[in-house]
Design a protein around this motif. Structure first.
Motif, PDB file in Angstrom:
ATOM      1  N   HIS A  54     -13.134  11.783  -9.349  1.00 33.80           N
ATOM      2  CA  HIS A  54     -12.197  12.592  -8.572  1.00 33.80           C
ATOM      3  C   HIS A  54     -12.955  13.481  -7.576  1.00 33.80           C
ATOM      4  O   HIS A  54     -13.872  14.209  -7.943  1.00 33.80           O
ATOM      5  CB  HIS A  54     -11.360  13.465  -9.507  1.00 33.80           C
ATOM      6  N   THR A  58     -14.794   7.702  -1.201  1.00 34.55           N
ATOM      7  CA  THR A  58     -14.464   6.293  -1.392  1.00 34.55           C
ATOM      8  C   THR A  58     -15.128   5.487  -0.287  1.00 34.55           C
ATOM      9  O   THR A  58     -15.752   6.045   0.611  1.00 34.55           O
ATOM     10  CB  THR A  58     -12.943   6.066  -1.355  1.00 34.55           C
ATOM     11  N   ARG A  63     -11.785  11.098   0.209  1.00 33.82           N
ATOM     12  CA  ARG A  63     -12.158  11.602  -1.109  1.00 33.82           C
ATOM     13  C   ARG A  63     -11.221  10.978  -2.124  1.00 33.82           C
ATOM     14  O   ARG A  63     -10.009  10.960  -1.927  1.00 33.82           O
ATOM     15  CB  ARG A  63     -12.046  13.127  -1.154  1.00 33.82           C
ATOM     16  N   TYR A  64     -11.774  10.458  -3.206  1.00 32.55           N
ATOM     17  CA  TYR A  64     -10.941   9.830  -4.224  1.00 32.55           C
ATOM     18  C   TYR A  64     -10.033  10.874  -4.858  1.00 32.55           C
ATOM     19  O   TYR A  64     -10.480  11.924  -5.314  1.00 32.55           O
ATOM     20  CB  TYR A  64     -11.804   9.171  -5.291  1.00 32.55           C
ATOM     21  N   ASP A  65      -8.741  10.566  -4.854  1.00 31.14           N
ATOM     22  CA  ASP A  65      -7.736  11.428  -5.475  1.00 31.14           C
ATOM     23  C   ASP A  65      -7.117  10.632  -6.615  1.00 31.14           C
ATOM     24  O   ASP A  65      -6.337   9.701  -6.393  1.00 31.14           O
ATOM     25  CB  ASP A  65      -6.674  11.828  -4.451  1.00 31.14           C
ATOM     26  N   MET A  66      -7.454  11.000  -7.844  1.00 36.39           N
ATOM     27  CA  MET A  66      -6.972  10.243  -8.996  1.00 36.39           C
ATOM     28  C   MET A  66      -5.454  10.312  -9.148  1.00 36.39           C
ATOM     29  O   MET A  66      -4.860   9.508  -9.868  1.00 36.39           O
ATOM     30  CB  MET A  66      -7.650  10.748 -10.275  1.00 36.39           C
ATOM     31  N   THR A  70      -3.565   4.673  -5.213  1.00 39.36           N
ATOM     32  CA  THR A  70      -4.578   3.889  -4.514  1.00 39.36           C
ATOM     33  C   THR A  70      -5.276   2.949  -5.478  1.00 39.36           C
ATOM     34  O   THR A  70      -5.054   2.989  -6.699  1.00 39.36           O
ATOM     35  CB  THR A  70      -5.618   4.807  -3.848  1.00 39.36           C
ATOM     36  N   ALA A  72      -9.051   0.116  -5.753  1.00 36.93           N
ATOM     37  CA  ALA A  72     -10.273  -0.462  -5.188  1.00 36.93           C
ATOM     38  C   ALA A  72     -10.249  -1.971  -5.373  1.00 36.93           C
ATOM     39  O   ALA A  72      -9.880  -2.472  -6.439  1.00 36.93           O
ATOM     40  CB  ALA A  72     -11.501   0.136  -5.877  1.00 36.93           C
ATOM     41  N   ASN A  98      -8.217   1.680  -0.725  1.00 39.13           N
ATOM     42  CA  ASN A  98      -9.067   2.608   0.029  1.00 39.13           C
ATOM     43  C   ASN A  98     -10.489   2.668  -0.512  1.00 39.13           C
ATOM     44  O   ASN A  98     -11.272   3.530  -0.135  1.00 39.13           O
ATOM     45  CB  ASN A  98      -8.460   4.013   0.044  1.00 39.13           C
ATOM     46  N   ASP A  99     -10.838   1.710  -1.408  1.00 37.44           N
ATOM     47  CA  ASP A  99     -12.168   1.756  -2.020  1.00 37.44           C
ATOM     48  C   ASP A  99     -12.614   0.333  -2.350  1.00 37.44           C
ATOM     49  O   ASP A  99     -11.815  -0.606  -2.324  1.00 37.44           O
ATOM     50  CB  ASP A  99     -12.131   2.622  -3.277  1.00 37.44           C
ATOM     51  N   SER A 112      -6.239   3.670  -9.420  1.00 35.04           N
ATOM     52  CA  SER A 112      -6.342   5.121  -9.614  1.00 35.04           C
ATOM     53  C   SER A 112      -5.666   5.480 -10.927  1.00 35.04           C
ATOM     54  O   SER A 112      -4.887   4.692 -11.488  1.00 35.04           O
ATOM     55  CB  SER A 112      -5.651   5.865  -8.462  1.00 35.04           C
TER      56      SER A 112
END
Length: 218
Positions: A54, A58, A63-66, A70, A72, A98-99, A112
């Protein structure tokens, strides 16, 4: 004293940019992202990633938002809209790519935390899924974006809100001094966000407690 300014009538927004299509190599294997997701269908095992990642970058610079919907994938274009079906319980949800990942053998998707929770994957950790590309999200408008949450004549009031934002995880928030019609004010801005869509997702969250906040481009 409450906020003394509202949002501007217009803002300068930079031109859109696309996600990366560059080949990349992980553990000796090279992956070549697809140029298009049209007609893409795949079946395999999905996993999920959460608090350990978190806030970390990415593959597309967000920024990864858990808590965002989203996922990967190793080769699908960034911003692909993906319908994911859990084949164990038939639950479905839509996510945005997004990853990059997962890079574990026999897994095709990393969800996520929010997406995994909606699909019932959090408990078991993995699940057989069917994924289908159903379009794409609007292209990310890249840049430096902030969300203005308040404008105060008293610096102490600005500092109080700044500290609240920091406590909520907005570590790169700032206070900006400005002159409005001859009056000094202190603007409190949450951020910083690398894309307009990322800022919009945080705006929706902040608006629950700060209805007058708005996005601005730095």
């Amino acid at each position: 004293m409450g906020s003394v300014e509202g949002p501007p009538h217009s803002a300068s927004i930079p031109s859109k940019s696309t996600g990366t299509f560059r080949p990349y190599t992980i553990n000796g294997q090279t992956y070549r992202p697809l140029r298009s997701a049209n007609g893409y269908v795949e079946q395999g095992i999905a996993s999920w990633y959460g608090s350990d990642f978190h806030g970390k970058p990415t593959a597309n610079g967000e920024r990864y938002d858990m808590h965002a919907m989203t996922a990967a994938h190793r080769t699908l274009p960034m911003n692909t809209k993906l319908m994911v079906t859990n084949l164990r319980n038939n639950k479905q949800t839509t996510v945005r790519i997004n990853d990059r990942g997962p890079f574990v053998k026999n897994r095709i998707l990393d969800l996520s935390f929010a997406a995994a929770k909606r699909l019932g994957v959090v408990g078991p950790g993995t699940a057989p899924v069917r994924i289908k590309a159903v379009g794409s999200w609007p292209q990310q408008v890249r840049g430096r974006f902030y969300i203005q949450t308040g404008s105060y004549r008293e610096k102490e009031n600005a500092l109080a809100q700044y500290r609240e934002l920091r406590s909520r995880g907005y570590d790169h928030s700032r206070i900006v001094r400005a002159n409005v019609n001859g009056v000094h004010v202190w603007r409190v801005q949450a951020g910083v966000f690398p894309a307009l869509e990322v800022a919009r997702s945080h705006l929706a969250r902040l608006e629950r407690t700060i209805p007058s906040c708005f996005i601005l481009a730095d």
